[in-house]
Design an enzyme around this catalytic site. Sequence first.
Site, mmCIF file in Angstrom:
data_model
loop_
_atom_site.group_PDB
_atom_site.id
_atom_site.type_symbol
_atom_site.label_atom_id
_atom_site.label_comp_id
_atom_site.label_asym_id
_atom_site.label_seq_id
_atom_site.Cartn_x
_atom_site.Cartn_y
_atom_site.Cartn_z
ATOM 1 N N GLU A 99 -13.725 -2.540 -2.420
ATOM 2 C CA GLU A 99 -14.067 -2.810 -1.114
ATOM 3 C C GLU A 99 -15.509 -2.318 -0.789
ATOM 4 O O GLU A 99 -15.721 -1.135 -1.035
ATOM 5 C CB GLU A 99 -12.851 -2.097 -0.277
ATOM 6 N N ASP B 118 0.643 -1.056 0.060
ATOM 7 C CA ASP B 118 0.120 -0.090 0.086
ATOM 8 C C ASP B 118 0.872 1.110 0.119
ATOM 9 O O ASP B 118 1.713 1.371 0.746
ATOM 10 C CB ASP B 118 -0.986 0.039 1.308
ATOM 11 N N LYS C 29 -0.466 -0.422 -4.535
ATOM 12 C CA LYS C 29 -1.893 -0.066 -4.498
ATOM 13 C C LYS C 29 -1.880 1.554 -3.804
ATOM 14 O O LYS C 29 -1.370 1.719 -2.982
ATOM 15 C CB LYS C 29 -2.591 -1.019 -3.558
HETATM 16 O O1 KIV Z 1 -5.047 -2.322 3.879
HETATM 17 C C1 KIV Z 1 -5.675 -3.296 3.617
HETATM 18 O O2 KIV Z 1 -5.363 -4.333 4.118
HETATM 19 C C2 KIV Z 1 -6.448 -3.386 2.365
HETATM 20 C C3 KIV Z 1 -7.325 -4.585 2.116
HETATM 21 C C4 KIV Z 1 -8.674 -4.349 3.335
HETATM 22 C C5 KIV Z 1 -7.977 -4.599 1.100
HETATM 23 O O3 KIV Z 1 -6.422 -2.416 1.582
#
Ligand code: KIV
Length: 264
Positions: free
Chosen positions: A179, A82, A110
């Site tokens: 989501e 992320d 992401k």
């Molecule tokens: O940060 C995370 O774990 C996510 C998931 C909930 C998809 O973005």
Amino acid sequence: MITLETLRQRKRDGQKFSMLTAYDSSFSHVISSAGVDVMLVGDSLGMVIQGKESTLPVTIDDLVYHTQAVAAGNQGALIMSDVPFLGARNTDVLIEQAGRLMQAGANIVKVEGGIWLTDQIARLKQNGIPVCVHLGLTPQFINSFGGYKIQGKSEEQALAMAQAAKAVEMAGADMILLECVPNAAAEGVMSSVSVPVVGIGAGPSTDAQVLVIQDMLGMTPGRKPRFVKDFLAGHQDGIQAAIERFDSAVKSGEYPAPEHQYGV
Ligand code: KIV
């Protein structure tokens, strides 16, 4: 070794793939050995690892540290990491942060957001950084949403989500993560794009399903969201077996069942 091309081929063949969050090398080893295709070093680590109220306090240094740990234990899964809150505030910051995640061992980053990310996506791609765009309930926007609420409930919102998905795909996004949206909104996105779509609380139509590892092992206190299934409950065979059950339930289409879906 799972690559983006493996996942694209799965989609072309109509085969689902599986994804779980991972934050350390021990879980990374178990999850990837169990056959899970993608591990997400999610900023959910703010809640499940650091005990914070939301994902907002998670920093790029936290995500780099946990990506390195996951990469160290990986047995062949694709690693997605992320970009943290405010990491896409301008393109140079995004390239710098995404570059650090890739150097730490991520194969794809992401980013939470929407249609406004198209320029940033194009720049990531020019720099050799694959990108997944997170749409629907994006937890970094929790203060704007006023809580963890289902997104895309009205026809207009569902249409706007499908248009955003198409726009980010055109800009170069390699994957979309949806989501907490009703099944109909997810179906609208599925029919608008050809890149793989991963769902969490987005019904059965998506190409893949993701859960937070602590949620699917029944370790999260309090009220659990409708889409969560505890794959360890009622079994005495351990964590790896629970993860294997998740993996095969996703691949067979058995999970998510109607009781895990919104707007059925
Ligand atoms: O940060 C995370 O774990 C996510 C998931 C909930 C998809 O973005």
